[in-house]
Design an enzyme around this catalytic site. Sequence first.
Site, PDB file in Angstrom:
ATOM      1  N   CYS A 117       0.851  -1.187   0.000  1.00  0.00           N
ATOM      2  CA  CYS A 117       0.000   0.000   0.000  1.00  0.00           C
ATOM      3  C   CYS A 117       0.897   1.251   0.000  1.00  0.00           C
ATOM      4  CB  CYS A 117      -0.953  -0.053   1.193  1.00  0.00           C
ATOM      5  SG  CYS A 117      -2.259   1.184   1.183  1.00  0.00           S
ATOM      6  N   ASP A 162      -8.485  -3.407  -7.706  1.00  0.00           N
ATOM      7  CA  ASP A 162      -7.989  -2.361  -6.806  1.00  0.00           C
ATOM      8  C   ASP A 162      -8.532  -1.008  -7.252  1.00  0.00           C
ATOM      9  OD1 ASP A 162      -6.529  -0.489  -5.335  1.00  0.00           O
ATOM     10  OD2 ASP A 162      -4.675  -1.648  -5.417  1.00  0.00           O
ATOM     11  N   HIS A 211      -7.681  -4.353  -3.363  1.00  0.00           N
ATOM     12  CA  HIS A 211      -6.607  -3.654  -2.666  1.00  0.00           C
ATOM     13  C   HIS A 211      -6.401  -4.320  -1.304  1.00  0.00           C
ATOM     14  CE1 HIS A 211      -3.890  -0.379  -1.820  1.00  0.00           C
ATOM     15  NE2 HIS A 211      -4.452  -0.237  -0.633  1.00  0.00           N
TER      16      HIS A 211
END
Length: 239
Positions: free
Chosen positions: A120, A177, A210
Site C-alpha cells: 500500500c 484495486d 486492494h
Amino acid sequence: MKLYEEEVRVGDIRTVVIRPVGAKAYPGLLLYTDIFQLTESTLRTARRLAAEGFVVMAPEIYPHGELAGVALEFDDAGKQRGLAGAAAATTAQFDADRAAVLDHLAARADVTDVFVTGFCIGGHLAFRAAFDQRVKATVCFYPTGLHNGALGADVADSLERAADIRGRLLIVFGSRDPHVPADARLDILTRLHAAGLTDVELHVYTGGEHAFMRDIGPRHDPALTDRALIEAVAFFRET
C-alpha cells in the site's frame, strides 16, 4: 526454519528485525508496512519472508509523532488515524527515514545484498527506496499514489525519478484495486519503460482487491497471497 526476532532502534525509528537463527549472513529485506504500521498481520508476513532466508527489517512509517509505537486497528478509526499520520508526513521526512534504515540494514554483519518490499503506502515507499543504488531488487505490493504522486503531505516526484532505479523491479496489483485502476497501472508501466527501465515486471492478479494480502478482513485472498509471496521470493532469489 527457526527465527530470531528483536526490536531495534534506528535513531527515533522503531523497527522489528526478524532473521533465521544462526550465524549465517542472508540478504537483507527492508519491509514497509501499510498505514496501520507494525500490526501482527504484517509481522506474520515478515516472518514468512524471513523463513525463506532473509533478514527482514520492518520500520514504523510514522516514527516521530503521536503514532510512534502504535499498531493501528483494522477499523474505520484506525484507518482514519493512519491516513492522518500519512497526511502529516512529508516526502522529505519519508526519504530521510528511508536513508537511515537502509544505512543500518546495509551495515549489518549478517546482511549480504539489500532488497526492499512494501504494501500500500509502503509499496510507494519501497519504490522510492529503490532510488538507493545499494538496493538490488524491489517488490512493490499494490503501491498507492505511485501513478499520481500522492504521498503523505506532498505530491512526490516518484515516477519522475524512475531513471534513478538501477535494481530490478516487480510491481503487484489486484485487478479490482479501486485505488490504482487499469488505466493507472498502464500509465505506470508506460512511464517506467519511457524512463529506460526495461527489467520491470508488472503482475496483475485477477480478482484481487486492494490489500488482498492482509490476512484480516474480507479482502484477504489466501491463494493469491501465497502466489504473490512465492513469486516475490523467486524474484529476489533470481537477482
